[in-house]
Design a protein around this motif. Structure first.
Motif, short mmCIF file in Angstrom:
data_model
loop_
_atom_site.label_atom_id
_atom_site.label_comp_id
_atom_site.label_asym_id
_atom_site.label_seq_id
_atom_site.Cartn_x
_atom_site.Cartn_y
_atom_site.Cartn_z
N ASP A 111 0.87 -1.19 0.00
CA ASP A 111 0.00 0.00 0.00
C ASP A 111 0.90 1.23 0.00
O ASP A 111 1.10 1.88 1.02
N ASP A 167 0.57 4.24 -1.32
CA ASP A 167 -0.02 5.56 -1.10
C ASP A 167 -0.86 5.63 0.18
O ASP A 167 -1.55 6.62 0.43
N ASP A 168 -0.83 4.57 0.99
CA ASP A 168 -1.46 4.54 2.31
C ASP A 168 -2.94 4.91 2.27
O ASP A 168 -3.43 5.68 3.09
N ASP A 169 -3.66 4.31 1.30
CA ASP A 169 -5.11 4.58 1.21
C ASP A 169 -5.94 3.37 1.61
O ASP A 169 -7.16 3.35 1.43
N GLN A 191 -5.73 0.39 0.25
CA GLN A 191 -5.83 -0.56 -0.85
C GLN A 191 -4.43 -0.96 -1.29
O GLN A 191 -3.54 -0.12 -1.40
N ASP A 235 -1.46 -1.85 -3.63
CA ASP A 235 -0.97 -1.45 -4.94
C ASP A 235 0.07 -2.46 -5.41
O ASP A 235 0.43 -3.37 -4.67
N HIS A 291 5.74 7.35 -0.55
CA HIS A 291 4.71 8.28 -1.04
C HIS A 291 4.48 9.31 0.06
O HIS A 291 4.04 8.96 1.15
#
Length: 201
Positions: free
Chosen positions: A40, A42-44, A46, A48, A125
């Motif tokens: 993850d 971008d630490d959202d 979800q 990646d 990110h």
């Protein structure tokens, strides 16, 4: 006599250098990419997917980032959210998730031969952009002189772009703090040709 650190680093390079590499697709990674990892970045919340593809002709390696694709079988026709061409000029040995969304890319040149270096680039990110968080390099460079002797150049550097600090060593000396500060680098602007001066030899 080399330090145990250099022995361990170069032995690891030789062992991992036997990893087979796949071919390039023209506009993106092939279905069976050489190296890929889910994280993850971008630490959202979800997962990646990061994919490294090495060009067997030029030796340069490209990085592809696919957002929200970590749990899927990668579709070769899917357009990546981010592409970084020529991330490194060395042979990519390892692509790893280091936790907290950080991505580590390790590559080498020579990979244990008489003229060798290995480097690791750490990517994170931050504030909406992919950035270079750290860069380390180790070298063991042997050159035969005209009189038959061998000149050996040993050294290393370790730069933390997030703190702005770094250390470097020459020969068998311990690493010493580097004067000055290093500014954060956007991954889009990173170039192996523009690596920090203390990391040259």
């Amino acid at each position: 006599m080399k330090t145990a650190f250099h022995h361990a680093a170069l032995s690891w390079i030789v062992a991992v250098a036997a990893i087979p590499m796949s071919s390039l697709a023209e506009n993106g990674p092939a279905a069976e990419a050489p190296l890929e990892v889910a994280l993850d970045i971008d630490d959202d919340g979800q997962m990646d997917r990061a994919v490294m593809v090495q060009d067997p002709d030029s030796g340069q390696a490209d990085l592809y980032i696919y957002l929200a694709a970590g749990d899927e079988k990668l579709d070769p026709s899917r357009k990546p959210a981010f592409i970084k061409k020529a991330l490194t000029e060395g042979r990519v040995l390892e692509l790893e998730s280091k936790g907290k969304g950080s991505l580590s890319v390790t590559s080498c040149f020579g990979c244990g031969a008489n003229k060798s270096w290995a480097e690791t680039l750490t990517i994170v990110h931050r504030r909406g952009k992919l950035r270079v968080a750290g860069y380390s390099r180790y070298w063991d460079w042997n050159v035969q002189t005209s009189d038959g002797d061998v000149e050996t150049t040993l050294g290393s550097c370790d730069i933390n772009f997030l703190t702005g600090k770094g250390v470097a060593s020459q020969g068998l000396d311990d690493g010493q703090p580097i004067k000055g500060e290093f500014k954060p680098v956007a991954l889009a602007d990173w170039s192996y040709e523009g690596r920090p001066r203390p990391c040259e030899f």
